[in-house]
Design an enzyme around this catalytic site. Structure first.
Site, PDB file in Angstrom:
ATOM      1  CG  ASP A  33      -2.466   1.004   0.677  1.00  0.00           C
ATOM      2  OD1 ASP A  33      -2.216   1.481   0.454  1.00  0.00           O
ATOM      3  OD2 ASP A  33      -2.678   1.192   2.476  1.00  0.00           O
ATOM      4  CG  ASP A  34      -0.483   4.997   0.262  1.00  0.00           C
ATOM      5  OD1 ASP A  34      -1.319   4.217  -1.114  1.00  0.00           O
ATOM      6  OD2 ASP A  34      -0.390   5.746   0.635  1.00  0.00           O
ATOM      7  CB  CYS A  73      -6.049   3.236  -1.028  1.00  0.00           C
ATOM      8  SG  CYS A  73      -4.711   3.395  -0.662  1.00  0.00           S
ATOM      9  CE  LYS A 129      -6.413   0.443   1.504  1.00  0.00           C
ATOM     10  NZ  LYS A 129      -4.875   1.179   2.018  1.00  0.00           N
ATOM     11  CG  HIS A 131     -10.034   1.334   1.618  1.00  0.00           C
ATOM     12  ND1 HIS A 131      -9.068   2.360   0.722  1.00  0.00           N
ATOM     13  CD2 HIS A 131     -10.671   2.046   1.624  1.00  0.00           C
ATOM     14  CE1 HIS A 131      -9.294   3.174   0.616  1.00  0.00           C
ATOM     15  NE2 HIS A 131     -10.404   3.636   1.239  1.00  0.00           N
ATOM     16  CG  HIS A 231      -1.498   4.125   3.999  1.00  0.00           C
ATOM     17  ND1 HIS A 231      -1.941   4.986   4.730  1.00  0.00           N
ATOM     18  CD2 HIS A 231      -2.578   4.287   2.611  1.00  0.00           C
ATOM     19  CE1 HIS A 231      -2.479   5.860   3.942  1.00  0.00           C
ATOM     20  NE2 HIS A 231      -3.083   5.473   3.042  1.00  0.00           N
ATOM     21  CG  ASP A 289      -2.878   0.803  -3.200  1.00  0.00           C
ATOM     22  OD1 ASP A 289      -1.710   1.322  -2.605  1.00  0.00           O
ATOM     23  OD2 ASP A 289      -4.106   1.182  -2.235  1.00  0.00           O
ATOM     24  CG  ASN A 290      -1.934   4.161  -4.489  1.00  0.00           C
ATOM     25  OD1 ASN A 290      -2.879   3.545  -3.812  1.00  0.00           O
ATOM     26  ND2 ASN A 290      -0.935   4.676  -3.261  1.00  0.00           N
ATOM     27  CE  LYS A 311      -2.897   7.131  -1.556  1.00  0.00           C
ATOM     28  NZ  LYS A 311      -2.838   6.150  -0.389  1.00  0.00           N
TER      29      LYS A 311
HETATM   30 CA    CA Z   1      -2.237   3.032  -1.604  1.00  0.00          CA
END
Ligand code: CA
Length: 475
Positions: A33-34, A73, A129, A131, A231, A289-290, A311
């Site tokens: 994540d991130d 995300c 996660k 989301h 993240h 995810d990004n 991001k």
């Molecule tokens: Ca993310």
């Protein structure tokens, strides 16, 4: 002659039977994540050793031009879990953290990768996660997941207790994420379980236990492992922080320790696969995810170099991510794949590996099966063009071959030749107007196939638009 024919028929039949008898692979989708584009060893990071992820990369293919379908995300996840551009079903913002918000989540009209693999006879799991909506109708157990362990929001504190601040030096503390979403309960299916220890470590242990638990099952398994690291909030174990004492910036030091903890968790899972003899017959994807958020909200001291942007951008730094595919039984090891691919391809690739087809009655996919391309049987480019739309039409991008066209907010459209200018520094829109016009027209045509956002991102469910949706809903 007749005997030869019969023999050849017999051989074909035997080969077909052998192929049919070949066990279907387990499928493991690991999402960070991130994570910055340049923050793992296999991407060139110097200050964050990631030996386990590097080992995973060496066992399969690194896609240099691997993209996600959205630079934040939740829409990104809605894309890769359905294999469809998520704007087709109105998913263009992060959902509200609100258990009564029936529209803020992955629409029930959509079929997830877990739904399809479960229908094909897989045991399905998700860890970490989620989301994809806080309303109970969006719970993983209602979206194809047999076994769930994790949290339903977009992020989580890493340690039990309510303190999620981090010292950033000189007595200052970074912005906190001490809200209800980041402090939501850990769940096993729908049952709350106590928080114990550091979260990334725990998710890795849960995943390794799942891999081991199902090793002897007659059914293959699918596991979606979604780390929330790295993240924010920036929090890491003391022993990992100590390893990075030489990094002077405390935020980068903490981020490095978090990435190293993800790597350690991946190592634990690979060890479990090896110990149970499943490594050869497990198809593994690893993506972020990004892109890494460097200066915006939730900035985590990530690095996307040599890419421009971060991001939340349709520049490469927002959408191009570390992207691995490994399946020792079928895919060559230690290679790089240079053609553009996208996270939407994960679902059709997984379904093809599982020898199952998506129900033809269901909506068409935008992703494609990458196996013929990654094994070298098909040497063409998998996609003629890839597209991005952000914030209900505030920004667009198109990738066609080495060309990248984009428009952000009310700025003039830009055109870059990524083969010569990976950092998107020399705008060629004026120099090559015919290419800019062709890609703008392609973006407009694609845009007509999409829906308006079904939900927004402000507390009242509306859209936060800087320039007005009506005015800018076409590229
Ligand atoms: Ca993310």
């Amino acid at each position: 002659m007749r005997r030869l024919v019969s023999l050849s028929l017999l051989l074909s039949a035997a080969l077909a039977a052998a192929h049919a008898a070949e066990p279907r692979p387990n499928i493991l989708l690991i999402v960070a994540d991130d994570l910055g584009y340049n923050d793992v060893g296999f991407q060139g990071a110097r200050d964050i050793p990631t030996p386990h992820l590097d080992r995973l990369a060496a066992s399969g293919i690194r896609c240099t031009d691997g993209y996600v379908s959205y630079p934040v995300c939740s829409p990104s996840r809605a894309g890769f879990l359905t294999g469809r551009y998520q704007q087709r079903f109105g998913y263009e913002f992060n959902p509200k953290w609100d258990a009564t918000a029936v529209t803020h989540g992955l629409p029930l009209s959509e079929t997830t990768l877990a739904d399809s693999l479960r229908a094909a006879g897989y045991t399905t799991g998700a860890i970490g996660k989620w989301h994809l909506g806080a309303h109970p109708q969006f719970h993983p157990n209602r979206r194809g997941v047999d076994e769930y362990f994790g949290f339903l929001g977009g992020g989580h504190r890493y340690f039990p207790g309510s303190v999620v601040e981090v010292e950033i030096g000189a007595g200052k503390k970074a912005a906190t994420s001490g809200d209800a979403e980041h402090n939501s309960p850990l769940l096993r299916n729908s049952t709350e379980v106590p928080e114990v220890g550091e979260l990334t470590t725990r998710l890795g242990e849960e995943a390794a236990a799942s891999v081991t638990r199902h090793a002897r099952d007659p059914k293959p398994w699918f596991l979606y492992l979604a780390f929330n690291a790295p993240h924010t909030p920036l929090q890491a174990r003391a022993d990992q922080l100590a390893r990075f004492a030489a990094i002077p910036d405390v935020r980068r030091r903490t981020y490095a320790a978090m990435v190293a903890t993800v790597d350690e968790a991946v190592g634990r899972i690979l060890a479990a696969l090896d110990a149970t003899g499943q490594r050869e017959r497990t198809l593994i994807f690893f993506i972020s995810d990004n892109g890494g958020p460097m200066t915006k909200r939730n900035a985590n001291a990530s690095v996307n170099s040599p890419l421009r942007g971060q991001k939340g951008d349709v520049f490469e730094g927002g959408i191009r991510v570390p992207f691995l595919v490994a399946w020792p039984a079928r895919i060559p090891a230690g290679r790089t794949y240079p053609q553009p691919v996208i996270s939407l391809d994960i679902l059709p690739t997984a379904l093809a590996a599982a020898s199952t087809a998506r129900d033809a009655k269901l909506a068409a996919l935008d992703g494609i099966d990458l196996l013929p391309f990654l094994t070298g049987r098909n040497t063409a480019a998998p996609h003629a063009r890839l597209f991005w739309r952000m914030d209900g039409g505030e920004a667009f991008a198109v990738r066609e071959g080495n060309w990248k066209w984009l428009r952000t907010y009310q700025n003039a459209p830009q055109l870059y030749d990524l083969s010569a200018d990976l950092g998107e520094t020399r705008d060629l829109a004026s120099a090559r107007p015919e290419i800019a016009a062709r890609l703008a027209a392609a973006a407009a045509e694609w845009n007509r196939s999409l829906s308006a956002p079904a939900f927004g991102n402000n507390p009242f469910g509306g859209l936060i638009n800087r320039t007005g949706l009506e005015r800018s809903s076409a590229p």
